[in-house]
Design an enzyme around this catalytic site. Sequence first.
Site, PDB file in Angstrom:
ATOM      1  CG  HIS A 121      24.372  31.666  16.626  1.00  0.00           C
ATOM      2  ND1 HIS A 121      25.697  31.016  17.271  1.00  0.00           N
ATOM      3  CD2 HIS A 121      23.606  32.045  17.977  1.00  0.00           C
ATOM      4  CE1 HIS A 121      26.050  32.178  18.802  1.00  0.00           C
ATOM      5  NE2 HIS A 121      24.732  32.209  19.133  1.00  0.00           N
ATOM      6  CG  ASP A 198      22.225  26.144  14.854  1.00  0.00           C
ATOM      7  OD1 ASP A 198      22.163  25.174  16.142  1.00  0.00           O
ATOM      8  OD2 ASP A 198      22.722  27.210  14.462  1.00  0.00           O
ATOM      9  CD  GLN A 201      17.334  29.589  19.660  1.00  0.00           C
ATOM     10  OE1 GLN A 201      16.321  29.551  20.472  1.00  0.00           O
ATOM     11  NE2 GLN A 201      17.908  29.999  19.903  1.00  0.00           N
ATOM     12  CE  LYS A 224      20.597  28.847  22.793  1.00  0.00           C
ATOM     13  NZ  LYS A 224      21.629  28.815  21.268  1.00  0.00           N
ATOM     14  CB  CYS A 362      25.401  35.172  18.216  1.00  0.00           C
ATOM     15  SG  CYS A 362      25.705  35.188  20.040  1.00  0.00           S
TER      16      CYS A 362
HETATM   17  C1  LIG Z   1      22.737  28.978  21.019  1.00  0.00           C
HETATM   18  C2  LIG Z   1      22.738  28.758  19.352  1.00  0.00           C
HETATM   19  C3  LIG Z   1      23.784  27.845  19.152  1.00  0.00           C
HETATM   20  C4  LIG Z   1      25.081  28.659  19.852  1.00  0.00           C
HETATM   21  O1  LIG Z   1      25.075  27.434  20.467  1.00  0.00           O
HETATM   22  P1  LIG Z   1      26.239  27.076  21.502  1.00  0.00           P
HETATM   23  O2  LIG Z   1      25.068  26.454  22.912  1.00  0.00           O
HETATM   24  O3  LIG Z   1      26.593  28.279  22.628  1.00  0.00           O
HETATM   25  O4  LIG Z   1      27.240  26.439  21.777  1.00  0.00           O
HETATM   26  C5  LIG Z   1      24.066  28.419  17.925  1.00  0.00           C
HETATM   27  N1  LIG Z   1      22.816  28.685  16.791  1.00  0.00           N
HETATM   28  C6  LIG Z   1      22.159  29.281  16.954  1.00  0.00           C
HETATM   29  C7  LIG Z   1      20.730  29.309  16.529  1.00  0.00           C
HETATM   30  C8  LIG Z   1      21.967  29.289  18.886  1.00  0.00           C
HETATM   31  O5  LIG Z   1      20.529  29.934  18.914  1.00  0.00           O
END
Ligand SMILES: *Cc1c(COP(=O)(O)O)cnc(C)c1O
Length: 404
Positions: A121, A198, A201, A224, A362
């Site tokens: 992302h 990260d 997701q 999320k 993104c």
């Molecule tokens: C949504 C997402 C982000 C960013 O998250 P924010 O809530 O916008 O800060 C980063 N990495 C992944 C894999 C995402 O799905």
Amino acid sequence: MLDIQKIRADFPILTQKVNGKPLIYFDNGATSQKPRVVIDAITKYYEEINANIHRGVHTLSQLATDAYEASREKIQKHINAQYLHEVIFTSGTTQGINLVTNGFASLLKEGDEVMVSALEHHSNIVPWQMLCEKTGAKLIVIPMNEKGELILSEYDRLLSNKTKIVAVNHISNALGTINPIEYMIEKAHQVGAAILIDGAQATPHLKPDVQALDCDFYVFSGHKICGPTGVGILYGKEAWLNKLPPYMGGGEMIKEVTFEKTTYAELPHKFEAGTPNIADGIVLGTAIDYLNAVGFENIQQQEKELLAHATKRLLEIEGLKIYGTSEKKTSVISFNIEGIHPYDIGTIIDKLGIAVRTGHHCAQPIMNYFNIPGTVRASFSFYNTKEEIDIFVEAVKKAKMMLS
Ligand SMILES: *Cc1c(COP(=O)(O)O)cnc(C)c1O
């Protein structure tokens, strides 16, 4: 098995009509919907205990502080962090990553290497690029294959004692690929590199065990995982959090302030300058309780069935191509129909009450890899149903007919 109708009744928004049709919400990868308990908990906080935390001796301040810290403890247990002070409240994944990249600016020098993957992302690319610009470190990219999987032999080859930190997602938001992070963490540590995962997701679908994973940092967002926007978590190993300088200066993060020198507060407060997002921090704990009550095994089972059903039904459509075909993937389907722009499909099915994401998600480098402007992305949550998928597939067919 889940009683889906009962689960759906927990989510007030799912009874909405959009453009005169019952809402079908397949944009869970962008943000999840919120159950009634989460919505109510926000109101309850403001109606009953709203006060600033860690400051006053008065009763409300104490109640708010206790609730905030109780939420931190819930999150600690949820991700199995060894220490409570390894759990830092942030505004979300993006801020968590920036906190770490900001800290690494004081640790890197020219010639050092920072590694990200082709599946990231933008939030897990741009802050690392900024860090490299600032320090003269080099950004190295782990490539992926046609199925949307990272090429591990390349990862092994690219790692060296120059690698200072690796940043990779647990699950890709654009394609749904589940990355082999256990392997990647072990390999990073073998060359002495730190690794940030990260988990934005992944956390909607699974419960990460940060001690078993042995990752150095793990970041995710509240919104999320059925929680509110504006709150997220950075987990960091104690030794790393002690090593990194503070991210922001201000109230709450200090021990003693004089104009000559300020000493910083202990963890976790060192990284929590200013009045935090108290209400949403507390309610993130409520969201995690909700998900655990539903049960992650149940969530995974339901989502696996939805993914299989949707994949099969969508592939009935001639000219439809799915991007991201790893056997290890979550309930995300990114696709295009030959000769049709993803935006046009999204616009037509929106008229039919169906919410999907269209565009580059993104993750422009992934779209560049496949040489496409974007995809239509349907991302399913445990509160979605096969019936909704069938309506969606008919809508996509209709859109195809209108557009070709
Ligand atoms: C949504 C997402 C982000 C960013 O998250 P924010 O809530 O916008 O800060 C980063 N990495 C992944 C894999 C995402 O799905």
